[in-house]
Design a protein around this motif. Sequence first.
Motif, PDB file in Angstrom:
ATOM      1  N   ILE A 180       0.834  -1.212   0.000  1.00  0.00           N
ATOM      2  CA  ILE A 180       0.000   0.000   0.000  1.00  0.00           C
ATOM      3  C   ILE A 180       0.869   1.263   0.000  1.00  0.00           C
ATOM      4  O   ILE A 180       0.530   2.281  -0.614  1.00  0.00           O
ATOM      5  CB  ILE A 180      -0.993  -0.004   1.188  1.00  0.00           C
ATOM      6  CG1 ILE A 180      -2.068   1.057   0.953  1.00  0.00           C
ATOM      7  CG2 ILE A 180      -0.292   0.181   2.534  1.00  0.00           C
ATOM      8  CD1 ILE A 180      -3.292   0.904   1.810  1.00  0.00           C
ATOM      9  N   ALA A 181       2.035   1.183   0.662  1.00  0.00           N
ATOM     10  CA  ALA A 181       2.970   2.320   0.666  1.00  0.00           C
ATOM     11  C   ALA A 181       3.594   2.490  -0.713  1.00  0.00           C
ATOM     12  O   ALA A 181       3.758   3.614  -1.218  1.00  0.00           O
ATOM     13  CB  ALA A 181       4.058   2.102   1.718  1.00  0.00           C
ATOM     14  N   ILE A 214       1.253   4.346  -2.974  1.00  0.00           N
ATOM     15  CA  ILE A 214       1.218   5.798  -2.738  1.00  0.00           C
ATOM     16  C   ILE A 214       2.382   6.482  -3.449  1.00  0.00           C
ATOM     17  O   ILE A 214       2.212   7.533  -4.090  1.00  0.00           O
ATOM     18  CB  ILE A 214       1.248   6.112  -1.219  1.00  0.00           C
ATOM     19  CG1 ILE A 214      -0.061   5.673  -0.550  1.00  0.00           C
ATOM     20  CG2 ILE A 214       1.542   7.589  -0.957  1.00  0.00           C
ATOM     21  CD1 ILE A 214      -1.303   6.438  -0.993  1.00  0.00           C
ATOM     22  N   ILE A 252       1.970  10.036   3.984  1.00  0.00           N
ATOM     23  CA  ILE A 252       0.720   9.350   3.602  1.00  0.00           C
ATOM     24  C   ILE A 252       0.969   7.860   3.404  1.00  0.00           C
ATOM     25  O   ILE A 252       0.130   7.020   3.775  1.00  0.00           O
ATOM     26  CB  ILE A 252       0.093   9.992   2.347  1.00  0.00           C
ATOM     27  CG1 ILE A 252      -0.335  11.439   2.650  1.00  0.00           C
ATOM     28  CG2 ILE A 252      -1.105   9.180   1.851  1.00  0.00           C
ATOM     29  CD1 ILE A 252      -1.322  11.590   3.808  1.00  0.00           C
ATOM     30  N   ALA A 253       2.112   7.504   2.851  1.00  0.00           N
ATOM     31  CA  ALA A 253       2.442   6.077   2.670  1.00  0.00           C
ATOM     32  C   ALA A 253       2.429   5.353   4.020  1.00  0.00           C
ATOM     33  O   ALA A 253       1.864   4.261   4.154  1.00  0.00           O
ATOM     34  CB  ALA A 253       3.809   5.938   1.999  1.00  0.00           C
ATOM     35  N   LYS A 284      -1.154   5.189   5.580  1.00  0.00           N
ATOM     36  CA  LYS A 284      -1.989   4.158   4.937  1.00  0.00           C
ATOM     37  C   LYS A 284      -1.663   2.763   5.479  1.00  0.00           C
ATOM     38  O   LYS A 284      -2.540   1.915   5.609  1.00  0.00           O
ATOM     39  CB  LYS A 284      -1.803   4.194   3.409  1.00  0.00           C
ATOM     40  CG  LYS A 284      -2.400   5.420   2.748  1.00  0.00           C
ATOM     41  CD  LYS A 284      -3.906   5.430   2.840  1.00  0.00           C
ATOM     42  CE  LYS A 284      -4.536   6.631   2.182  1.00  0.00           C
ATOM     43  NZ  LYS A 284      -5.987   6.716   2.422  1.00  0.00           N
ATOM     44  N   GLU A 327      -3.413   2.576   8.837  1.00  0.00           N
ATOM     45  CA  GLU A 327      -4.861   2.389   8.654  1.00  0.00           C
ATOM     46  C   GLU A 327      -5.177   0.960   8.218  1.00  0.00           C
ATOM     47  O   GLU A 327      -6.154   0.363   8.681  1.00  0.00           O
ATOM     48  CB  GLU A 327      -5.386   3.387   7.613  1.00  0.00           C
ATOM     49  CG  GLU A 327      -5.439   4.816   8.145  1.00  0.00           C
ATOM     50  CD  GLU A 327      -5.960   5.821   7.137  1.00  0.00           C
ATOM     51  OE1 GLU A 327      -6.238   6.959   7.544  1.00  0.00           O
ATOM     52  OE2 GLU A 327      -6.082   5.473   5.943  1.00  0.00           O
ATOM     53  N   GLU A 328      -4.323   0.408   7.346  1.00  0.00           N
ATOM     54  CA  GLU A 328      -4.506  -0.971   6.881  1.00  0.00           C
ATOM     55  C   GLU A 328      -4.396  -1.950   8.053  1.00  0.00           C
ATOM     56  O   GLU A 328      -5.035  -3.005   8.067  1.00  0.00           O
ATOM     57  CB  GLU A 328      -3.450  -1.288   5.817  1.00  0.00           C
ATOM     58  CG  GLU A 328      -3.705  -2.575   5.066  1.00  0.00           C
ATOM     59  CD  GLU A 328      -2.685  -2.786   3.955  1.00  0.00           C
ATOM     60  OE1 GLU A 328      -3.098  -2.878   2.791  1.00  0.00           O
ATOM     61  OE2 GLU A 328      -1.471  -2.865   4.257  1.00  0.00           O
ATOM     62  N   LYS A 353      -6.647   3.815  13.630  1.00  0.00           N
ATOM     63  CA  LYS A 353      -7.377   4.976  13.101  1.00  0.00           C
ATOM     64  C   LYS A 353      -7.176   6.176  14.022  1.00  0.00           C
ATOM     65  O   LYS A 353      -7.087   6.031  15.237  1.00  0.00           O
ATOM     66  CB  LYS A 353      -8.870   4.678  12.995  1.00  0.00           C
ATOM     67  CG  LYS A 353      -9.225   3.423  12.205  1.00  0.00           C
ATOM     68  CD  LYS A 353      -9.054   3.616  10.724  1.00  0.00           C
ATOM     69  CE  LYS A 353      -9.551   2.390   9.943  1.00  0.00           C
ATOM     70  NZ  LYS A 353      -9.144   2.409   8.547  1.00  0.00           N
ATOM     71  N   ILE A 404      -5.675  12.425   4.985  1.00  0.00           N
ATOM     72  CA  ILE A 404      -6.195  11.260   5.722  1.00  0.00           C
ATOM     73  C   ILE A 404      -7.631  11.486   6.197  1.00  0.00           C
ATOM     74  O   ILE A 404      -8.348  10.539   6.474  1.00  0.00           O
ATOM     75  CB  ILE A 404      -5.290  10.815   6.895  1.00  0.00           C
ATOM     76  CG1 ILE A 404      -5.214  11.877   7.981  1.00  0.00           C
ATOM     77  CG2 ILE A 404      -3.930  10.370   6.434  1.00  0.00           C
ATOM     78  CD1 ILE A 404      -5.054  11.282   9.358  1.00  0.00           C
ATOM     79  N   LYS A 441      -9.771  12.690   4.245  1.00  0.00           N
ATOM     80  CA  LYS A 441     -10.503  12.592   2.969  1.00  0.00           C
ATOM     81  C   LYS A 441     -10.973  13.967   2.458  1.00  0.00           C
ATOM     82  O   LYS A 441     -11.793  14.054   1.559  1.00  0.00           O
ATOM     83  CB  LYS A 441     -11.732  11.662   3.076  1.00  0.00           C
ATOM     84  CG  LYS A 441     -11.438  10.261   3.596  1.00  0.00           C
ATOM     85  CD  LYS A 441     -10.735   9.404   2.578  1.00  0.00           C
ATOM     86  CE  LYS A 441     -10.871   7.925   2.820  1.00  0.00           C
ATOM     87  NZ  LYS A 441     -10.496   7.468   4.146  1.00  0.00           N
ATOM     88  N   PHE A 499      -5.232  12.538  -2.380  1.00  0.00           N
ATOM     89  CA  PHE A 499      -3.774  12.538  -2.282  1.00  0.00           C
ATOM     90  C   PHE A 499      -3.110  13.067  -3.550  1.00  0.00           C
ATOM     91  O   PHE A 499      -2.189  13.888  -3.495  1.00  0.00           O
ATOM     92  CB  PHE A 499      -3.241  11.141  -1.961  1.00  0.00           C
ATOM     93  CG  PHE A 499      -1.738  11.050  -2.089  1.00  0.00           C
ATOM     94  CD1 PHE A 499      -0.917  11.772  -1.224  1.00  0.00           C
ATOM     95  CD2 PHE A 499      -1.143  10.290  -3.091  1.00  0.00           C
ATOM     96  CE1 PHE A 499       0.474  11.726  -1.352  1.00  0.00           C
ATOM     97  CE2 PHE A 499       0.239  10.243  -3.217  1.00  0.00           C
ATOM     98  CZ  PHE A 499       1.050  10.962  -2.346  1.00  0.00           C
TER      99      PHE A 499
END
Length: 315
Positions: free
Chosen positions: A28-29, A32, A71-72, A75, A78-79, A83, A100, A102, A106
């Motif tokens: 996921i990183a 990003i 952000i990477a 995320k 969050e994964e 939170k 983050i 929303k 991004f």
Amino acid sequence: MSRIAFVFPGQGAQYVGMGKDIVEKFEIANKIFEEASEAIGYDMKKMCFEGPEEDLKKTENTQPAILTTCIAIAKVLEEKGIKADLSAGLSLGEYASLVISKGIDFKDAVALVKKRGKYMQEAVPLGVGTMAAILGMQREDLEKALEKASEFGVVEAANFNSPGQIVISGEVAGVEKACEFAKGIGAKKAVILPVSAPFHCSMLVPAGEKLALELENVIINDLEIPVIANANADYYKDKSEVIDLLVKQVSHSVLWEDSVIRMLEDGIDTFIEIGPGKSLSQFIKKISKQQEKSVAIYNVESSESVENLMVNLSN
């Protein structure tokens, strides 16, 4: 249950190699970083992982690079089910908070901060402005030094970071005189900073005006997580405030100490600094101590620190 705040650093935290370990371990990183490269038109992995440092230090590269790294990592958290109850960031870091939450997509944010960096750098010719850190001085006393020094050139408070650490910004002569006067009335230290522009003062108003035009082309969404703005140390009421507060932030003081106090008052007991460096963690430690609040503070910038955080939060 812990109340968690995600906090994000600003410019100056960057280093060559940031984010590499996270990207290698978490898909996921990696995604990003690829999105960032697509949005800004150059290889973000190469910029962050290989440098050279001189390129990474250029403001228009630094800002998207730090945002992407932050952000990477966010995320990844969050994964893993971590939170935030709310979020705040120092200067550039406010954009990570809005992503983050929303509020801003991004890809839009990373392209936006590249332009923000360019406009901030171009607003004042090199050598005309500077910044300095004033240590060991109360706000009220520093105001006296700034008022006196303003006869020699523009000089204003740029960052209220933590008790006894305030950054000033302005024209070289004004900042130098303010340092001299501050030391004369009790500052422990006054240090000129190695920066390329006088950020967060009125000399940056033209940069804010250019940024405002760019923000008009960005879709702003409702915020899903509360975000505290630097310019007023208060929550964004709704998406209609985003453009105004981001523009204001460029040329106004960053009220970081006030923002942390607000989070403490609102029951935050766990701060997770996400991204390169540990400066925010140090500020939060000082602020919470002064406020006599017991908090947990974590810094996450590598896969090892992700794992350590998971262990600590599960205990």
